[in-house]
Design an enzyme around this catalytic site. Structure first.
Site, short mmCIF file in Angstrom:
data_model
loop_
_atom_site.label_atom_id
_atom_site.label_comp_id
_atom_site.label_asym_id
_atom_site.label_seq_id
_atom_site.Cartn_x
_atom_site.Cartn_y
_atom_site.Cartn_z
NE ARG A 16 51.37 43.98 86.47
CZ ARG A 16 50.13 43.69 86.84
NH1 ARG A 16 49.23 44.66 86.98
NH2 ARG A 16 49.79 42.44 87.12
CG ASP A 17 49.67 43.22 91.05
OD1 ASP A 17 48.87 44.17 91.00
OD2 ASP A 17 49.37 42.11 91.51
CG HIS A 206 48.37 37.05 92.11
ND1 HIS A 206 49.22 37.74 91.28
CD2 HIS A 206 47.83 37.99 92.93
CE1 HIS A 206 49.19 39.03 91.57
NE2 HIS A 206 48.35 39.20 92.57
CG HIS A 208 45.88 40.65 96.53
ND1 HIS A 208 46.05 41.99 96.32
CD2 HIS A 208 46.18 40.05 95.36
CE1 HIS A 208 46.42 42.20 95.05
NE2 HIS A 208 46.49 41.03 94.46
CB CYS A 239 42.30 45.21 93.82
SG CYS A 239 41.06 45.17 92.51
CG ASN A 248 50.40 41.55 95.04
OD1 ASN A 248 49.69 40.81 94.38
ND2 ASN A 248 50.65 42.80 94.67
#
Length: 300
Positions: A16-17, A206, A208, A239, A248
């Site tokens: 997803r991300d 979370h 990055h 992003c 990530n």
């Protein structure tokens, strides 16, 4: 002497991300094989897809097919940014829903054309209804450390936003260093405060890897008592609202570090790398994680 957890849960966010803002359109069958290989590596929690407008996020236009065809992990999560997205997700059989809001007003306005307070106000009835239906709700807290427009975020502002979600009954807070600017001291301080403030809620970090400090931030978060981390196989993601923000932190690198610390994840690094090898030809930028490079060279 600090103590570390004996076990950590990895929430794999690559499908997803990791892929949501990928420039190349990845075919559904490729995504499904990626998902299945990740599950077979030992991943038990995974973000699968997003129920968002295909006009704005064409990469996720196959969300319904993904939900229908995927071999689901024990907890398979889908992102749904609003009431319509939640409706579509539940029609597709989703049992675990993620919503998101940034701490930064400017970030929210650039992203979804609402302030932070307006975003929470819009989500409140959606979350309350989901909890009445006993649905697992994950609240993703963006720009928890820094914002690309406003700079450093105050710890109290992040905690206050989290408090609003906890009051609505969310099960999990995924707290994100969205643009990869946090340092280990900031990570330790914020997650220590969050654990003290919300002891009964699942707390997930979370990170990055924009400045290559994600592993250091994870180690600092472990010291703060955090035992849940979002990661993306291959370090996929980024992003679109933050220039220069890389992906990530890579699942394979995090699992390798935890393995070396004798912290159990239940995930096999080599199998994760095999999943990365499947998706690598279909994404627009090279995979740069350390463990994947070793895998490519036959060293693991």
């Amino acid at each position: 002497m600090f103590s570390l957890p004996k076990k950590v849960t990895i929430i794999e966010v690559g499908p997803r991300d990791g892929l949501q803002n990928e420039k190349n359109l990845v075919e559904t069958d490729v995504k499904l094989e990626f998902i299945h290989l990740l599950k077979n590596s030992g991943v038990t929690e995974m973000e699968l897809t997003s129920f968002v407008s295909p006009k704005w996020v064409p990469q996720m236009s196959d969300a319904k097919s993904i939900m229908k065809k995927a071999d689901l992990a024990e907890r398979s999560i889908v992102l749904a940014p609003n009431a319509k997205g939640v409706e579509l997700a539940q029609e597709a059989g989703a049992k675990n829903i993620a919503v998101f809001v940034g701490v930064s007003n400017t970030f929210n306005q650039k992203n979804i054309n609402r302030t932070t307070d307006e975003s929470v106000e819009a989500l409140a009835p959606v979350i309350l209804k989901l909890k009445e239906e006993q649905v697992f709700v994950r609240a993703c807290i963006s720009t928890a450390f820094y914002c690309p427009y406003e700079g450093k975020i105050e710890v109290e502002d992040c905690i206050e936003l989290c408090r609003k979600f906890v009051a609505l009954g969310v099960d999990e807070l995924s707290v994100a260093d969205t643009i990869g600017m946090a340092n280990p001291v900031e990570s330790y301080e914020l997650f220590t405060r969050l654990r003290q403030s919300f002891p009964s809620v699942l707390l997930t970090a979370h990170f990055h890897d924009t400045r290559k400090m994600a592993l250091a931030n994870i180690f600092a978060s472990l010291q703060a008592g955090i035992d849940r981390f979002d990661t993306a196989a291959g370090g996929l993601g980024g992003c679109p609202f933050a220039d220069g923000a890389t992906g990530n932190v890579a699942t394979e690198d995090v699992v390798n570090m935890l393995d070396s610390l004798k912290i159990s994840t239940g995930i096999d690094v080599k199998n994760v790398c095999e999943a990365v090898g499947k998706i690598a030809p279909h994404v627009s930028r090279p995979i740069e994680s350390g463990m994947y490079r070793l895998f490519e060279n036959g060293r693991i």
